[in-house]
Design a protein around this motif. Structure first.
Motif, mmCIF file in Angstrom:
data_model
loop_
_atom_site.group_PDB
_atom_site.id
_atom_site.type_symbol
_atom_site.label_atom_id
_atom_site.label_comp_id
_atom_site.label_asym_id
_atom_site.label_seq_id
_atom_site.Cartn_x
_atom_site.Cartn_y
_atom_site.Cartn_z
ATOM 1 N N PRO A 407 7.181 21.760 -15.386
ATOM 2 C CA PRO A 407 8.056 22.782 -14.793
ATOM 3 C C PRO A 407 9.522 22.448 -15.010
ATOM 4 C CG PRO A 407 7.159 21.359 -13.085
ATOM 5 C CD PRO A 407 6.475 20.967 -14.364
ATOM 6 N N GLN A 408 10.317 23.465 -15.238
ATOM 7 C CA GLN A 408 11.752 23.309 -15.422
ATOM 8 C C GLN A 408 12.475 23.726 -14.142
ATOM 9 O OE1 GLN A 408 12.685 22.095 -18.870
ATOM 10 N NE2 GLN A 408 10.568 21.676 -18.296
ATOM 11 N N ASP A 409 13.589 23.103 -13.871
ATOM 12 C CA ASP A 409 14.313 23.368 -12.635
ATOM 13 C C ASP A 409 15.218 24.591 -12.783
ATOM 14 O OD1 ASP A 409 15.199 23.126 -10.061
ATOM 15 O OD2 ASP A 409 16.546 21.430 -10.451
ATOM 16 N N VAL A 410 14.621 25.657 -13.280
ATOM 17 C CA VAL A 410 15.332 26.922 -13.429
ATOM 18 C C VAL A 410 14.365 28.062 -13.125
ATOM 19 C CG1 VAL A 410 17.021 26.144 -15.151
ATOM 20 C CG2 VAL A 410 14.823 27.046 -15.907
ATOM 21 N N LEU A 411 14.918 29.199 -12.785
ATOM 22 C CA LEU A 411 14.183 30.448 -12.689
ATOM 23 C C LEU A 411 14.860 31.457 -13.610
ATOM 24 C CD1 LEU A 411 13.790 30.601 -8.807
ATOM 25 C CD2 LEU A 411 11.884 30.429 -10.413
ATOM 26 N N PHE A 412 14.086 32.400 -14.124
ATOM 27 C CA PHE A 412 14.627 33.437 -14.994
ATOM 28 C C PHE A 412 14.513 34.801 -14.316
ATOM 29 C CE2 PHE A 412 13.129 31.056 -19.101
ATOM 30 C CZ PHE A 412 14.205 30.192 -19.010
ATOM 31 N N THR A 413 15.572 35.586 -14.391
ATOM 32 C CA THR A 413 15.441 37.021 -14.172
ATOM 33 C C THR A 413 14.941 37.579 -15.497
ATOM 34 O OG1 THR A 413 17.271 37.076 -12.590
ATOM 35 C CG2 THR A 413 16.647 39.159 -13.615
ATOM 36 N N SER A 414 13.680 38.031 -15.524
ATOM 37 C CA SER A 414 13.010 38.269 -16.810
ATOM 38 C C SER A 414 12.238 39.582 -16.824
ATOM 39 C CB SER A 414 12.052 37.108 -17.110
ATOM 40 O OG SER A 414 11.221 36.851 -15.973
ATOM 41 N N PRO A 415 12.921 40.716 -16.793
ATOM 42 C CA PRO A 415 12.218 42.003 -16.777
ATOM 43 C C PRO A 415 11.316 42.180 -17.999
ATOM 44 C CG PRO A 415 14.535 42.289 -17.337
ATOM 45 C CD PRO A 415 14.385 40.882 -16.876
ATOM 46 N N MET A 416 10.107 42.665 -17.752
ATOM 47 C CA MET A 416 9.201 42.994 -18.848
ATOM 48 C C MET A 416 9.613 44.329 -19.455
ATOM 49 S SD MET A 416 5.485 41.764 -17.356
ATOM 50 C CE MET A 416 4.657 42.055 -18.916
ATOM 51 N N LEU A 417 9.607 44.400 -20.785
ATOM 52 C CA LEU A 417 10.024 45.600 -21.504
ATOM 53 C C LEU A 417 8.869 46.275 -22.216
ATOM 54 C CD1 LEU A 417 13.290 44.123 -23.063
ATOM 55 C CD2 LEU A 417 13.064 45.426 -20.934
ATOM 56 N N GLN A 418 7.730 45.546 -22.315
ATOM 57 C CA GLN A 418 6.550 46.107 -22.968
ATOM 58 C C GLN A 418 5.327 45.361 -22.478
ATOM 59 O OE1 GLN A 418 4.447 44.660 -25.617
ATOM 60 N NE2 GLN A 418 4.039 46.286 -27.068
ATOM 61 N N PHE A 419 4.214 46.084 -22.289
ATOM 62 C CA PHE A 419 2.983 45.464 -21.843
ATOM 63 C C PHE A 419 1.810 46.258 -22.399
ATOM 64 C CE2 PHE A 419 -0.356 44.973 -18.479
ATOM 65 C CZ PHE A 419 -0.613 43.627 -18.687
ATOM 66 N N ASP A 420 1.001 45.588 -23.216
ATOM 67 C CA ASP A 420 -0.197 46.211 -23.779
ATOM 68 C C ASP A 420 0.123 47.514 -24.499
ATOM 69 O OD1 ASP A 420 -2.897 46.375 -24.378
ATOM 70 O OD2 ASP A 420 -3.420 47.358 -22.495
ATOM 71 N N GLY A 421 1.197 47.485 -25.300
ATOM 72 C CA GLY A 421 1.576 48.652 -26.085
ATOM 73 C C GLY A 421 2.359 49.699 -25.329
ATOM 74 N N ARG A 422 2.629 49.463 -24.050
ATOM 75 C CA ARG A 422 3.327 50.450 -23.217
ATOM 76 C C ARG A 422 4.785 50.039 -23.037
ATOM 77 N NH1 ARG A 422 2.175 53.646 -18.448
ATOM 78 N NH2 ARG A 422 3.948 53.624 -17.034
ATOM 79 N N LYS A 423 5.706 50.955 -23.324
ATOM 80 C CA LYS A 423 7.118 50.713 -23.055
ATOM 81 C C LYS A 423 7.351 50.723 -21.554
ATOM 82 C CE LYS A 423 9.019 54.049 -25.353
ATOM 83 N NZ LYS A 423 10.120 54.866 -25.936
ATOM 84 N N LEU A 424 8.172 49.777 -21.086
ATOM 85 C CA LEU A 424 8.457 49.694 -19.657
ATOM 86 C C LEU A 424 9.933 49.925 -19.412
ATOM 87 C CD1 LEU A 424 6.363 46.492 -18.792
ATOM 88 C CD2 LEU A 424 5.673 48.890 -18.555
ATOM 89 N N GLY A 425 10.233 50.598 -18.334
ATOM 90 C CA GLY A 425 11.628 50.864 -17.985
ATOM 91 C C GLY A 425 11.703 51.578 -16.659
ATOM 92 N N PRO A 426 12.882 52.073 -16.313
ATOM 93 C CA PRO A 426 13.046 52.768 -15.031
ATOM 94 C C PRO A 426 12.327 54.110 -15.008
ATOM 95 C CG PRO A 426 15.052 52.897 -16.328
ATOM 96 C CD PRO A 426 14.138 51.977 -17.065
#
Length: 426
Positions: A407-426
């Protein structure tokens, strides 16, 4: 006064003010344990890091900001050698945040790293105040005050900043001027009714760092498979009387604890980054797609998804360097010859796939996916079912010793932009 279920929780900043007013400040400071000071690297800071060329001091396997942001006109990491023979460059008129390929729950995915939380053990939601003239629980946004911007109280310069917001609907009288309330303190002073809503992932920051797009390209694409990914919306919000900009990744990108003792703590997910030791013995990322989990390391958690199938995990991740086990290797098509040679030089097992396997329609979904038995790439009949893929949190944790997950001593704000061929967004 409204029932507690209708009142939003105190922000971390207002809670600190209460403690200080009670004379608890000195004692709280005295009891802070020694250790590295926490720091939040926002998108604005990451862009500055790229232009200065410095690496982020993030502990073992330190990360470089260039992994997440590409300056205008510079080569895009996974669209350039050794991934491709010719370099493709970021558009010359703007910087961009990189689209990072990943696998999650056995399916292709893509995400971005917008912020890095260094030496921060957990992240809290903060209130995002939305002005409405009438509150309807079934359609909370139906009666928004026309022309009014949302209001927040915590900005990028605060150690209590968070891009994870809890929507809080504030009922104002009909005819209220849209710029009447520009500070959170004024909403409370007016004693206006407030109702909790859902979540919103919206990092504050510059709008001139959109998703990375190659020069001459159109929409942002997932590297390796070339599929189009989602993009954030943009907007403005009032922050203590001034307008600031933000990126909007939607209302279904994360969840948080609702337990009384941990209310507002954002749920994190493990992010496994395959690595091997370098000549000095220090583990270093291999540049393969990460594996994005559905919950913290060691959790047995089904993937939480919205009614439309969009994942409700991955917005906040904790990276772990996952030491690649002996004999395991990624699926590397012959067209990525430079990458094959580079990985072999680093001691990675790379098996040449059957030529027909490389041309299967589904092969693009397996590029650089790691298998424990890469000889399966030669099996024209059995591929991909006979391969033991390391493409989910369960598979990684079941097949690697705990000592191989760092484990690294950091966290990421890491929004997913695609999942299983599906575009993700608002």
């Amino acid at each position: 006064m409204l029932p507690s279920s209708r009142r939003p929780p105190l922000t971390a900043l207002s809670l600190l003010a209460v403690l200080l007013s009670l004379g608890c400040g000195a004692r709280a400071v005295d009891e802070v344990p020694p250790g590295p000071a926490p720091r939040i690297w926002t998108l604005r800071h990451l862009r500055d890091q790229v232009t200065s060329g410095r690496a982020l001091p993030a502990g073992p396997g330190a990360f470089a900001a260039t992994a997440w942001v590409t300056a205008r006109g510079q080569p895009l990491p996974q669209w350039s050698p050794p991934y491709h023979r010719q370099a493709r460059h970021q558009a010359p008129d703007r910087d961009g945040f990189n689209i990072l390929p990943a696998f999650s729950e056995g399916r292709p995915a893509a995400f971005a790293v917008l912020e890095v939380w260094e030496h921060v053990p957990e992240v809290w939601v903060q209130p995002w105040y939305v002005l409405v003239t009438r509150y309807d629980a079934a359609q909370p946004d139906a009666h928004r005050l026309e022309g009014a911007l949302p209001v927040v109280d915590i900005g990028e310069d605060s150690v209590f900043y968070s891009p994870f917001w809890e929507l809080t609907y504030v009922v104002v009288p009909e005819g209220t001027p849209p710029d009447r309330y520009t500070r959170a303190v004024d909403l409370y002073s007016a004693g206006l009714p407030m109702y909790r809503g859902g979540g919103l992932l919206a990092p504050l920051g510059p709008l001139d760092v959109p998703p990375a797009v190659a020069e001459g390209g159109g929409a942002p694409l997932r590297p390796l498979s070339g599929e189009e990914v989602g993009t954030p919306a943009t907007g403005e919000v009032w922050l203590r009387g001034r307008r600031v900009t933000y990126l909007d990744f939607g209302t279904r990108a994360f969840t948080w604890s609702t337990k009384a003792e941990r209310y507002g703590v954002v749920d994190e997910a493990a992010l496994y980054v395959f690595a091997l030791p370098d000549a000095s013995g220090r583990p270093v990322s291999l540049g393969l797609p990460a594996v994005l989990g559905t919950g913290p390391r060691g959790s047995v958690r089904r993937a939480r998804v919205s009614d439309s199938g969009a994942p409700r995990f991955g917005g906040l991740t904790r990276p772990h360097l996952a030491l690649l086990p002996p004999g395991a290797g990624p699926f590397v098509p012959s067209e990525l010859a430079l990458l094959k040679a580079s990985l072999r030089e680093r001691g990675v097992t790379v098996v040449d796939a059957h030529p027909t396997v490389e041309h299967l329609a589904e092969a693009k979904d397996y590029v650089l996916r790691v298998a424990l038995n890469p000889e399966c790439f030669k099996d024209l009949v059995g591929f991909p079912q006979v391969c033991r893929w390391m493409d989910s949190q369960a598979a990684v944790e079941a097949n690697l010793e705990p000592s191989a997950l760092l484990p690294q001593d950091v966290l990421f704000t890491s929004p997913m932009l695609q999942f299983d061929g599906r575009k993700l967004g608002p």
